[in-house]
Design an enzyme around this catalytic site. Structure first.
Site, PDB file in Angstrom:
ATOM      1  N   HIS A   1       4.125  12.966  -6.205  1.00  0.00           N
ATOM      2  CA  HIS A   1       3.181  12.559  -7.248  1.00  0.00           C
ATOM      3  C   HIS A   1       1.854  13.310  -7.151  1.00  0.00           C
ATOM      4  CE1 HIS A   1       1.599   9.599  -4.180  1.00  0.00           C
ATOM      5  NE2 HIS A   1       0.466   9.893  -4.784  1.00  0.00           N
TER       6      HIS A   1
ATOM      7  N   ASP B   1       9.525  10.683  -3.177  1.00  0.00           N
ATOM      8  CA  ASP B   1       8.129  11.043  -3.402  1.00  0.00           C
ATOM      9  C   ASP B   1       7.643  12.079  -2.391  1.00  0.00           C
ATOM     10  OD1 ASP B   1       5.715  11.001  -4.747  1.00  0.00           O
ATOM     11  OD2 ASP B   1       4.888   9.371  -3.536  1.00  0.00           O
TER      12      ASP B   1
ATOM     13  N   SER C   1      -2.906  10.331  -0.239  1.00  0.00           N
ATOM     14  CA  SER C   1      -1.485  10.562  -0.473  1.00  0.00           C
ATOM     15  C   SER C   1      -1.058  11.942   0.005  1.00  0.00           C
ATOM     16  CB  SER C   1      -1.158  10.429  -1.957  1.00  0.00           C
ATOM     17  OG  SER C   1      -1.354   9.106  -2.399  1.00  0.00           O
TER      18      SER C   1
END
Length: 424
Positions: A145, A175, A254
């Site tokens: 992402h 992911d 992230s």
């Protein structure tokens, strides 16, 4: 005469007593007053700001007695050089005309906006960690992402140098994504530890760029809150096992590493729990993809550029979305069966078609895993490789059946379907 003398004596003693009492009261009052005056003087003296000042200063900084080479500091130093910021750049439409009072227009006064060009601007920022160096190339693992939708990617190294990056491959189901950069300025490469060996309560550090590269190489400390949480991850809602930690993880973290006190990467930070209640927030609940899963995925991405997974070739809905009346009248299920997935369509020639599965069959088990919804079915299916066989348990017309699935077909698991009906 005697009576007169006795009366006189009585009055005399009464006077002496009265005078004594009066003198005692006066003496006590004087003593109490003096005591109050002394006490008041002491209070005033102790609270009054002293006159004068110490113009010479005299305060000094003492030697730092804290351990600057503690376990956490050493772990951070061993990995810090491998942690990077990842910049996602995307095209933005801009007109090349002149700016008029009503916006952009052409220089000749017409309203034509045919003259325009595309400019790359930063759409989002995340984190990553360099885990491999081979020849002139170095490889960075981050989240899918973080790089999704990019027209160009850049990586900011720990020394602040900015380099271009190519996307090697990405996987939406887990992911994860892998980038390749020039290795000339890469001095530190992180190593992975065994995520199966972690325990709750173990100290960990999260490193990354919370809120963007302005805060690059931020480190936060916490513990492993839980070793094996099951959550819906990626864009297709697949159930996956993640590490829960209370180390602070914010937007921009992230893709950054979660490390143990030996400086080994045991997870890739991926998400933070958010509350659905407006105005409320959740703190101390973050999640990381376990390193063992990470290594499996990135090795395949390096080799093939994508992840190949088996596909059943069906569309389905969760049994929980079917009314109890329809479960009885249409699916004819026993009352004891209330979880699973309902097959809504079977592709001709697919794995499910070859195994004999049909519309309205209800899958309740794949292999040894109970199927409760589409996410759990995908999670169970993705444990198999293309070419393997899997036993499926399902209900048809109220009767339980089993079949063997020959997983010879694969599908692009990066595609998503946001409708209620899911595909696999």
């Amino acid at each position: 005469m005697n009576r007169i003398k006795q009366a006189f004596k009585d009055r005399l003693w009464l006077g002496v007593i009265i005078v004594g009492l009066f003198a005692g009261l006066i003496g006590g009052g004087i003593a109490l007053g003096i005591n109050n005056l002394v006490q008041h003087h002491e209070e005033v003296t102790s609270t009054r700001v002293p006159a004068g000042s110490n113009k010479s200063g005299g305060t000094k900084v003492n030697k730092n007695k804290a351990d600057l080479n503690g376990e956490a500091s050493q772990a951070y130093k061993s990995v810090q050089g491998a942690v990077v910021s990842v910049i996602n750049k995307q095209k933005v439409q801009q007109s090349s005309g002149t700016l008029g009072i009503f916006g952009y227009g052409s220089s000749n006064g017409s309203n034509s906006d045919s003259s325009s060009d595309n400019k790359l601007e930063t759409a989002s920022e995340g984190s990553g960690v360099i885990y491999k160096k081979s020849g002139n190339s170095a490889y960075v693992v981050t989240n899918n992402h973080v790089v999704k939708g990019s027209n160009a990617l850049q990586v900011i190294l720990s020394n602040g140098k900015k380099v271009n990056a190519d996307l090697v491959g990405a996987d939406s189901a887990t992911d994860l994504a892998v980038l390749k950069i020039n290795a000339t300025n890469v001095k530190t490469v992180a190593s992975f530890g065994n995520s199966n060996s972690i325990v709750p309560g173990q100290d960990v550090l999260a490193i990354g760029s919370p809120m963007g590269s302005e805060y690059a190489n931020t480190v936060t400390k916490g513990i492993i809150s839980a070793k094996d949480r099951t959550l819906k991850a990626g864009t297709d809602g697949t159930l996956t096992s993640v590490i829960q930690t209370d180390a602070a993880i914010n937007s921009g973290n992230s893709g950054g590493p979660l490390i143990n006190m030996a400086g080994q990467v045991i997870g890739i930070n991926s998400m933070k729990l958010a509350s659905d209640t407006q105005g409320s927030s959740v703190e101390g609940i973050g999640f990381a993809i376990p390193s063992n899963e990470v290594v499996t995925i990135i090795n395949q991405l390096i080799k093939n550029g994508k992840i190949t997974r088996p596909s059943l070739g069906i569309s389905m809905v969760d049994l929980s979305n079917v009314t109890s009346d329809q479960q009885q009248s249409v699916l004819k299920l026993p009352t004891s069966v209330n979880k699973g997935v309902v097959i809504m369509d079977v592709n001709s020639g697919s794995v499910a078609d070859t195994a004999g599965l049909k519309k309205y069959d209800v899958i309740t088990k794949l292999g040894d895993t109970q199927v409760t919804d589409a996410g759990s079915l995908k999670a169970a299916l993705y444990k198999y490789k293309v070419g393997q066989n899997a036993k499926v348990t399902y209900y048809r017309d109220g009767q339980q059946h089993t079949a063997t699935l020959h997983l010879t077909k694969s599908a692009d698991t990066t595609s998503t379907d946001d409708s209620q009906q899911d595909n696999n």
